[in-house]
Design a protein around this motif. Structure first.
Motif, PDB file in Angstrom:
ATOM      1  N   CYS A 183      94.062  63.441  67.461  1.00 11.41           N
ATOM      2  CA  CYS A 183      94.837  62.786  66.409  1.00 11.41           C
ATOM      3  C   CYS A 183      95.287  63.800  65.352  1.00 11.41           C
ATOM      4  O   CYS A 183      94.499  64.622  64.900  1.00 11.41           O
ATOM      5  CB  CYS A 183      93.974  61.719  65.753  1.00 11.41           C
ATOM      6  N   HIS A 211      92.598  54.201  69.497  1.00  6.92           N
ATOM      7  CA  HIS A 211      92.087  55.161  68.516  1.00  6.92           C
ATOM      8  C   HIS A 211      91.454  54.319  67.425  1.00  6.92           C
ATOM      9  O   HIS A 211      92.107  53.924  66.469  1.00  6.92           O
ATOM     10  CB  HIS A 211      93.281  55.979  67.981  1.00  6.92           C
ATOM     11  N   ASP A 212      90.205  53.969  67.618  1.00  4.82           N
ATOM     12  CA  ASP A 212      89.626  52.978  66.716  1.00  4.82           C
ATOM     13  C   ASP A 212      88.958  53.547  65.475  1.00  4.82           C
ATOM     14  O   ASP A 212      88.516  54.685  65.427  1.00  4.82           O
ATOM     15  CB  ASP A 212      88.674  52.041  67.477  1.00  4.82           C
ATOM     16  N   HIS A 213      88.929  52.707  64.483  1.00  9.27           N
ATOM     17  CA  HIS A 213      88.400  53.067  63.174  1.00  9.27           C
ATOM     18  C   HIS A 213      86.906  53.348  63.223  1.00  9.27           C
ATOM     19  O   HIS A 213      86.394  54.171  62.475  1.00  9.27           O
ATOM     20  CB  HIS A 213      88.688  51.916  62.205  1.00  9.27           C
ATOM     21  N   ASN A 250      86.556  56.848  64.173  1.00 10.08           N
ATOM     22  CA  ASN A 250      87.455  57.757  63.453  1.00 10.08           C
ATOM     23  C   ASN A 250      87.589  57.280  62.014  1.00 10.08           C
ATOM     24  O   ASN A 250      88.669  56.900  61.554  1.00 10.08           O
ATOM     25  CB  ASN A 250      88.822  57.795  64.133  1.00 10.08           C
ATOM     26  N   ALA A 263      94.193  54.861  62.508  1.00 10.35           N
ATOM     27  CA  ALA A 263      93.224  54.211  63.387  1.00 10.35           C
ATOM     28  C   ALA A 263      93.197  52.712  63.113  1.00 10.35           C
ATOM     29  O   ALA A 263      93.496  52.271  62.005  1.00 10.35           O
ATOM     30  CB  ALA A 263      91.833  54.794  63.175  1.00 10.35           C
TER      31      ALA A 263
END
Ligand SMILES: [Zn+2]
Length: 88
Positions: free
Chosen positions: A12, A49-51, A54, A60
């Motif tokens: 990312c 792309h999860d919180h 990340n 995210a």
């Protein structure tokens, strides 16, 4: 023997975290990997792309949204990977 070209997702640009491809149907509902072998309701791919993993990343998504970035659905893994990599 020619090596198959494997495309990978770049990290990312905002947090350096890992992004992954997730399998879904044509309506964007998350499916497991096995669904790919029998996509009875259409086959699409999303960038995940999860919180959760990340924290603090501006792009995210939270787990309740499926952890996917945006609502973009791609026809193939390669398309999804290219779209993600291109925006860096
Ligand atoms: Zn990120």
């Amino acid at each position: 023997m020619k090596m198959e070209e494997i495309k990978i997702l770049k990290p990312c640009p905002f947090c350096g975290g890992k992004a992954e491809i997730s399998v879904s149907d044509d309506e964007g509902n998350h499916r497991n990997e096995e669904y790919e072998n029998d996509p009875w309701s259409g086959l699409s791919f999303k960038i995940q792309h999860d919180h959760e993993s990340n924290k603090g990343c501006p792009i995210a998504n939270f787990e309740e949204d499926g952890g996917t970035v945006g609502v973009y659905l791609y026809d193939s893994r390669e398309e999804a990977i290219e779209a993600w990599n291109k925006r860096l």
